[in-house]
Design a protein around this motif. Structure first.
Motif, PDB file in Angstrom:
ATOM      1  N   THR A  69     -95.285 -45.601  47.389  1.00 23.12           N
ATOM      2  CA  THR A  69     -94.604 -44.987  46.245  1.00 23.12           C
ATOM      3  C   THR A  69     -95.268 -43.677  45.857  1.00 23.12           C
ATOM      4  O   THR A  69     -94.589 -42.668  45.636  1.00 23.12           O
ATOM      5  N   ILE A  70     -96.597 -43.674  45.794  1.00 20.70           N
ATOM      6  CA  ILE A  70     -97.318 -42.441  45.462  1.00 20.70           C
ATOM      7  C   ILE A  70     -97.093 -41.380  46.534  1.00 20.70           C
ATOM      8  O   ILE A  70     -96.907 -40.203  46.227  1.00 20.70           O
ATOM      9  N   LYS A  71     -97.068 -41.797  47.779  1.00 19.52           N
ATOM     10  CA  LYS A  71     -96.831 -40.860  48.882  1.00 19.52           C
ATOM     11  C   LYS A  71     -95.451 -40.221  48.761  1.00 19.52           C
ATOM     12  O   LYS A  71     -95.297 -39.019  48.961  1.00 19.52           O
ATOM     13  N   GLN A  72     -94.424 -41.018  48.416  1.00 21.97           N
ATOM     14  CA  GLN A  72     -93.082 -40.482  48.257  1.00 21.97           C
ATOM     15  C   GLN A  72     -92.989 -39.531  47.065  1.00 21.97           C
ATOM     16  O   GLN A  72     -92.309 -38.518  47.138  1.00 21.97           O
ATOM     17  N   ILE A  73     -93.688 -39.866  45.987  1.00 20.54           N
ATOM     18  CA  ILE A  73     -93.666 -38.994  44.814  1.00 20.54           C
ATOM     19  C   ILE A  73     -94.334 -37.661  45.123  1.00 20.54           C
ATOM     20  O   ILE A  73     -93.832 -36.601  44.744  1.00 20.54           O
ATOM     21  N   VAL A  74     -95.443 -37.692  45.838  1.00 21.08           N
ATOM     22  CA  VAL A  74     -96.161 -36.459  46.168  1.00 21.08           C
ATOM     23  C   VAL A  74     -95.357 -35.596  47.130  1.00 21.08           C
ATOM     24  O   VAL A  74     -95.308 -34.368  46.991  1.00 21.08           O
ATOM     25  N   GLU A  75     -94.670 -36.217  48.085  1.00 19.80           N
ATOM     26  CA  GLU A  75     -93.894 -35.444  49.061  1.00 19.80           C
ATOM     27  C   GLU A  75     -92.655 -34.826  48.461  1.00 19.80           C
ATOM     28  O   GLU A  75     -92.211 -33.781  48.910  1.00 19.80           O
ATOM     29  N   ASN A  76     -92.077 -35.454  47.433  1.00 20.60           N
ATOM     30  CA  ASN A  76     -90.850 -34.911  46.815  1.00 20.60           C
ATOM     31  C   ASN A  76     -91.206 -34.046  45.691  1.00 20.60           C
ATOM     32  O   ASN A  76     -91.411 -33.283  45.162  1.00 20.60           O
TER      33      ASN A  76
END
Length: 76
Positions: A69-76
């Motif tokens: 979830t954190i990875k997706q938030i950082v990438e978007n």
């Protein structure tokens, strides 16, 4: 102690007049102090107690979900 230090550091960072004299008009921003230095250690300690009380399998699953979830938030 670490969480208390983190909360106090956050308070000092957010309040430019963190250690103002109480006699001055500005004084101490008590609301900001309680939200940072007061709340961070309590919430952090509660989360740690929940984390260590969970079974290993649930803990690893929660860690994987949080990481993605954190990875997706950082990438978007």
């Amino acid at each position: 102690m670490l969480l208390g230090s983190l909360g106090m550091a956050l308070y000092c960072y957010l309040d430019p007049n963190a250690f103002g004299n109480l006699g001055k008009e500005s004084g101490i921003n008590l609301r900001l102090f309680l939200l940072t230095a007061g709340l961070v250690p309590q919430a952090g300690l509660g989360l740690l107690m929940i984390w260590f009380g969970m079974p290993n399998r649930s803990r690893m699953r929660t860690w994987r979900v949080a990481r993605t979830t954190i990875k997706q938030i950082v990438e978007n």
